[in-house]
Design an enzyme around this catalytic site. Sequence first.
Site, PDB file in Angstrom:
ATOM      1  N   GLY A  11       1.243  -1.326  -0.308  1.00  0.00           N
ATOM      2  CA  GLY A  11      -0.023   0.212   0.248  1.00  0.00           C
ATOM      3  C   GLY A  11       1.073   1.446  -0.086  1.00  0.00           C
ATOM      4  N   CYS A  12       0.387   2.183   0.697  1.00  0.00           N
ATOM      5  CA  CYS A  12       1.237   3.533   0.854  1.00  0.00           C
ATOM      6  C   CYS A  12       2.649   3.336   1.710  1.00  0.00           C
ATOM      7  CB  CYS A  12       0.396   4.883   1.196  1.00  0.00           C
ATOM      8  SG  CYS A  12       1.040   6.159   1.654  1.00  0.00           S
TER       9      CYS A  12
END
Length: 167
Positions: A11-12
């Site tokens: 993810g981020c």
Amino acid sequence: MNMNKAYFAGGCFWCMVKPFDEYEGIDKVTSGYMGGTTENPSYEEVKEGKTGHLEVVEIQYDVALFSYNRLLEIYFAIIDPTDAYGQYQDRGTQYQTAIFYTNDDQKRLAEEYIDELNQKLPEGKSVVTKLLPYKPFYEAEDYHQDFYKKNPERYQEEQEIRNQLKK
């Protein structure tokens, strides 16, 4: 020191640095991009999902003090390995999970870890985290490095959203 590197997409990358950055034996955690076709992609290009890159952290660690298996434990504790479309509030191919292995040993250890994890998951669920060979790593822009230290309020907001969606 016997240093090695590991590469995880989860993810981020803002949310991926701090969990690894807090241990003795981990020398450096760098945010960046990996897996795509564009050379030296920018954050804006990757964010649009058009380069094929994932947001990744590069972890430089001392193998005498920290094992690759321990890195896998931390990694799988902070992601949802059953989500094929991103992570929590971060949706899109650039936020998918992946392990980029640098050698046969990392590949074998990750395969074994994923096999064990699959056995523990409920019926109908399975790990979708990709296991991919190393590709060129492109360091993200400076303002993304150590984001949790530079922008603690924003980092905390992102973590709170992520934690709510984990439930």
